[in-house]
Scaffold this motif. Structure first.
Motif, PDB file in Angstrom:
ATOM      1  N   LEU A   1       0.696  -1.202  -0.258  1.00 49.39           N
ATOM      2  CA  LEU A   1       0.009  -0.074   0.019  1.00 49.39           C
ATOM      3  C   LEU A   1       0.902   1.367  -0.211  1.00 49.39           C
ATOM      4  O   LEU A   1       1.760   1.348   0.801  1.00 49.39           O
ATOM      5  N   GLY A   2       0.454   2.011  -0.822  1.00 52.40           N
ATOM      6  CA  GLY A   2       1.048   3.585  -0.727  1.00 52.40           C
ATOM      7  C   GLY A   2       0.508   4.450   0.376  1.00 52.40           C
ATOM      8  O   GLY A   2      -0.280   4.124   1.083  1.00 52.40           O
ATOM      9  N   ASP A   3       0.953   5.495   0.551  1.00 52.63           N
ATOM     10  CA  ASP A   3       0.765   6.351   1.622  1.00 52.63           C
ATOM     11  C   ASP A   3      -0.843   7.040   1.295  1.00 52.63           C
ATOM     12  O   ASP A   3      -1.498   7.370   2.168  1.00 52.63           O
ATOM     13  N   ASP A   4      -1.113   6.957   0.154  1.00 49.48           N
ATOM     14  CA  ASP A   4      -2.314   7.571  -0.389  1.00 49.48           C
ATOM     15  C   ASP A   4      -3.381   6.307  -0.742  1.00 49.48           C
ATOM     16  O   ASP A   4      -4.483   6.580  -1.283  1.00 49.48           O
ATOM     17  N   GLU A   5      -3.141   5.113  -0.300  1.00 49.72           N
ATOM     18  CA  GLU A   5      -3.877   3.982  -0.961  1.00 49.72           C
ATOM     19  C   GLU A   5      -4.652   3.486   0.055  1.00 49.72           C
ATOM     20  O   GLU A   5      -4.300   3.388   1.477  1.00 49.72           O
TER      21      GLU A   5
END
Length: 190
Positions: free
Chosen positions: A90-94
């Motif tokens: 997961l990315g920081d914005d996901e």
């Protein structure tokens, strides 16, 4: 006498080669694809040096903790770098959304962690195609990345955990809860 010397040299060579062992990482317990490795998931094993084997050296244990299993890892297997993917998936914005997928709603057996997919909204059960609708009314889709995939249950249903943009998470979860999502795998890059 010559025979005794030859046998002694042969035995010495066998003991020396048997002692040429390396400490490497092995899987201590089953880890499903997509799950990050924990210290208890990895153990140290000793194997005979063999150029055909490329397990991760035991000294690198700290570097594999937290990496995701790119494939299902089975207890007792040697750990190789190709079985791991960096980070949590997961990315920081996901956001992560679990999508229950029945047979026919995703390509059979071809999805893997890291695959890019389109999560496409399907018509509600009982809806008939309307020939008066224009192309603007086509189903909506969400770009997603496969984080992990469960094993199929008795009916063949699986749960695919998808990483999606924050703006798409609630909409995808709503359609998934209604059983109105089908997955389309995007082409893999070469």
């Amino acid at each position: 006498m010559v025979l005794a010397v030859v046998c002694a040299l042969g035995a010495a060579a066998a003991v020396t080669s048997a002692g040429d062992r390396s400490k490497v990482l092995a899987v201590a317990r089953d880890v499903p694809a997509g799950q990050p490795l924990k210290p208890a998931d990895v153990t140290v094993a000793e194997v005979s040096a063999d150029a055909a084997l490329t397990p991760i050296p035991a000294r690198d244990k700290a570097t594999v903790i937290g990496k995701r299993a790119a494939t299902d890892l089975r207890k007792g297997g040697l750990l190789v770098s190709g079985q791991l993917a960096a980070g949590s998936g997961l990315g920081d914005d996901e956001q992560q959304v679990g999508v229950q997928v029945k047979r026919g709603q995703a390509p059979d057996g071809t999805l893997a962690p890291g695959d890019k997919v389109l999560a496409v909204t399907t018509p509600a059960q009982g809806d008939e195609p309307d020939s008066t609708k224009d192309e603007a009314d086509e189903p909506s889709s969400v770009d997603a990345t496969v984080v992990s995939i469960s094993r199929p249950d008795a009916s063949g249903t699986i749960v695919v955990n998808l990483a999606v943009d924050q703006a798409d998470g609630p909409r995808l979860a709503t359609h998934s809860a209604a059983g109105r999502i089908a997955l389309v795998r995007e082409p893999r890059s070469n």
